[in-house]
Design an enzyme around this catalytic site. Structure first.
Site, short mmCIF file in Angstrom:
data_model
loop_
_atom_site.label_atom_id
_atom_site.label_comp_id
_atom_site.label_asym_id
_atom_site.label_seq_id
_atom_site.Cartn_x
_atom_site.Cartn_y
_atom_site.Cartn_z
N GLU A 45 0.88 -1.17 0.00
CA GLU A 45 0.00 0.00 0.00
C GLU A 45 0.91 1.22 0.00
O GLU A 45 1.85 1.28 0.79
CB GLU A 45 -0.88 0.02 1.26
CG GLU A 45 -1.84 1.20 1.25
CD GLU A 45 -2.63 1.36 2.54
OE1 GLU A 45 -2.22 0.79 3.56
OE2 GLU A 45 -3.65 2.08 2.50
N ARG A 274 5.98 -12.72 9.71
CA ARG A 274 6.70 -11.49 9.42
C ARG A 274 7.98 -11.44 10.26
O ARG A 274 8.16 -12.17 11.22
CB ARG A 274 5.83 -10.27 9.63
CG ARG A 274 5.24 -10.16 11.02
CD ARG A 274 4.19 -9.06 11.07
NE ARG A 274 4.77 -7.80 10.65
CZ ARG A 274 4.06 -6.74 10.29
NH1 ARG A 274 2.75 -6.81 10.27
NH2 ARG A 274 4.63 -5.61 9.95
N LYS A 284 5.07 0.13 10.37
CA LYS A 284 4.96 1.46 9.78
C LYS A 284 4.51 2.48 10.81
O LYS A 284 5.05 3.58 10.87
CB LYS A 284 3.93 1.42 8.65
CG LYS A 284 4.53 1.22 7.27
CD LYS A 284 3.43 1.33 6.23
CE LYS A 284 3.62 0.27 5.14
NZ LYS A 284 2.46 0.18 4.26
#
Length: 574
Positions: A45, A274, A284
């Site tokens: 994104e 992850r 983020k």
RNA sequence: UACCCCAUGGUGUAAUGGUAACACUACAGAUUUUGGUUCUGUCAUUCUAGGUUCGAGUCCUAGUGGGGUAACCA
């Protein structure tokens, strides 16, 4: 059928690529004929800068495609205009290319498919699998189930069984902008009693009047992640859709949507764990907080685990790719020790960085038997790991700088640098012997008086003399250029900053994550250093010219220490 | 709480029902004009309890521990 995959390995033989569970899944899919080839995608994104965690995913999807002779697309998942920006679209592409991967002509945007997605939404309505719901956000949430009793079935919306024509008309009005934001949404009609709460009539479309970075104001409605992601995968003919573990709960919905839509291909979602690394945060949101609260200088601060931060710090693409290779792919939660990253960087830089000499904390040495104005030429190897890297000439003069740390008036036997009445070799130069020191009024040594032995040039030890064990770096005072050096340390002193309560991590910051050293003395060749060109400052570590936003500082030479050399000096040796 | 996922040396990863292994770390030694690099060696591992099986790290059940999800974010 023949499989293009690599041969069956056992363990991790040196030089052979590690194989993980995704290889095995793909092998089976090819063997069973479920898929004929391998086509992956990286779906960021555009709302932030990629970090080392993204690098793991990038290496996985591009790497897998490469290993199986397949392809990997880059697709921006731009379905939420209020969060996304064009500058991130550029930055992400830049970072992926820097890592060394290429999507060729396969650059996509979810927004490229908005029209098809709209038609598919209509298809769901017509076939009785979706409806426009005018319930408020709160009412929808409440209807999906109580948070404290999720085992109880949800409550059906009163709009759930309205005629398809009505929903179709409302959906058209949503698109036209006839309804304000939040007035209604399109929901899938699945199962309000499903144990997976995501399947309790999830929202597929919502109204947003925000300006979209690509489609401008053309759309008033945007698909949600679930309505867009798998569908784009299908439209791009992706075979293996890799994502992180938190999307595992979405897989049933991913499947359901593909099953109820007229898709031409049916991709398969596979989730992996992850990346976590000690002494840092990889999210983020948390990284953004560090930037916005001024804890770091920006997204490309050399202490940041962002790819641009790491690039500015001197990490190489190869070191990051090797790191990702080494950590593997699993569904197991793990936290990799930060030293693995540093070790990969050292490994790469040891091979490729030219050696230079720099003194960080200068102490003056006067070589009394070397007359003023006289220069002894010394040949220094640029890189002992690369026989063809050549040599450069250094000038040894009467006055040189050495490291404060490399001199002790008195020290035990394990200290084998320079001490009073002791000898040490100047790297690439001669053995010097210290016979006196000069001190200031407070007793600090300000100058070391030495003599050099002309017989010891070129690394020679004259017959009958004991070999000098200590070798220290130095810079001619006459030739030195001043530089500034930034020593980079871990961002968080705590190895697990995310452990504990929500915002604890902000209190675990390492106050000494950056040490600025001014007045360092460097050999003159460093004047020509270019951004991105790695150096090993002998005995100190690997360094790179600092280049904020890609440009070196105009007023002064600043070098960032990418990583120190491994230091095995005993504690009592100093 | 419900659903889903995970559990192998200090760390990370293999072993696809058949001798638990590889890498890193740590420690010891050798080499070395970088206390770097390189080389050699040493230490150390299947969460618990049942079950299936000739045989279980692997399959089944339960427990324990950890994580994810429960957004009109992705």
């Amino acid at each position: 059928m023949t499989q293009p995959g690599p041969p069956e390995p056992t363990g991790h033989p040196a030089g052979q690529k590690a194989r993980h569970f995704i290889h095995q899944e793909i092998d089976q899919d090819l063997a069973s004929g479920r898929y004929q080839d391998v086509h992956t995608r990286f779906p960021p994104e555009p709302n932030g800068f990629p970090h080392i965690g993204h690098a793991k995913a990038i290496c996985a999807v591009f790497g897998l495609a490469e290993e199986y002779g397949g392809k990997c697309n880059l697709r921006f998942d731009d379905t939420n205009p209020s969060a996304e920006e064009e500058r991130y679209v550029q930055a992400i592409q830049e970072d992926i290319r820097w890592l060394g991967f290429d999507w060729e002509d396969r650059l996509y945007f979810a927004s490229d498919f908005f029209e098809t997605l709209y038609e598919w939404a209509q298809h769901l309505i017509r076939t009785g699998y979706a409806y426009v719901d005018h319930l408020s956000m709160e009412a929808i949430r409440a209807g999906r189930g109580r948070r404290d009793r999720p085992q109880d079935p949800g409550e059906e919306s009163p709009y759930r069984n309205r005629p398809a024509d009505e929903s179709l008309a409302d959906f058209a009005k949503m698109r036209a902008g006839d309804y304000p934001e939040g007035a209604c949404v399109l929901r899938a009609k699945i199962d309000m009693a499903h144990t997976n709460l995501l399947m309790r009539d999830p929202v597929l479309y919502r109204i947003q009047f925000a300006h979209h970075h690509r489609t401008g104001d053309a759309w008033k409605i945007y698909p949600t992640y679930d309505m867009a992601h798998g569908q784009c995968d299908a439209l791009e003919k992706i075979t293996h859709s890799l994502c992180s573990l938190e999307f595992a709960n979405h897989r049933p919905l991913y499947e359901w949507l593909l099953d109820h839509l007229p898709v031409q291909s049916h991709p398969r979602q596979i989730e992996f764990a992850r990346l976590n690394i000690t002494h840092t945060v990889l999210s983020k949101r948390f990284l953004r907080t560090l930037v916005e609260t001024g804890k770091v200088d920006g997204w490309d601060d050399p202490r940041m685990p962002t790819l641009r931060g790491m690039r500015r710090r001197g990490f190489t693409p190869a070191s990051i790719r090797n790191f990702c290779q080494r950590i593997g792919m699993t569904r197991t939660l793990s936290t990799i020790d930060l030293s693995w990253l540093e070790e990969e960087l050292r490994k790469d830089l040891n091979q490729h960085a030219d050696r230079r000499m720099v003194v960080l904390d200068p102490l003056k040495v006067v070589i009394e038997n070397l007359p003023e104005g006289e220069r002894l030429e010394c040949q220094a190897t640029n890189n002992p790991e690369q026989p063809n890297s050549g040599t450069r000439t250094l000038q040894l003069t009467r006055e040189v700088w050495i490291e404060q740390e490399d001199f002790r008036e008195e020290a035990n036997r394990k200290f084998f640098r320079l001490k009073k009445d002791g000898s040490v070799r100047l790297r690439y130069g001669y053995v010097i012997h210290c016979h006196d020191v000069v001190k200031d009024s407070e007793g600090r040594v300000t100058e070391v008086r030495c003599t050099y032995d002309p017989e010891t040039g070129g690394g020679k030890t004259p017959e009958g003399q004991a070999k000098v064990k200590g070798i220290i770096h130095w810079v001619s005072k006459e030739q030195a250029i001043p530089i500034e050096v930034h020593l980079i340390d871990v961002l968080f002193s705590d190895p697990h900053p995310m452990a504990g309560e929500a915002d604890d991590y902000l209190h675990k910051l390492n106050p000494d994550s950056r040490t600025v050293l001014q007045g360092c003395q460097a050999e003159p060749s460093l004047q020509e250093a270019r951004p991105g060109q790695p150096f090993q400052f002998e005995r100190l570590g690997y360094f790179v010219l600092d280049a904020p936003d890609g440009q070196p500082n105009a007023d002064r030479l600043v070098f960032n220490r990418s990583v120190s050399l491994r230091d095995s000096r005993p504690q009592d040796g100093a």
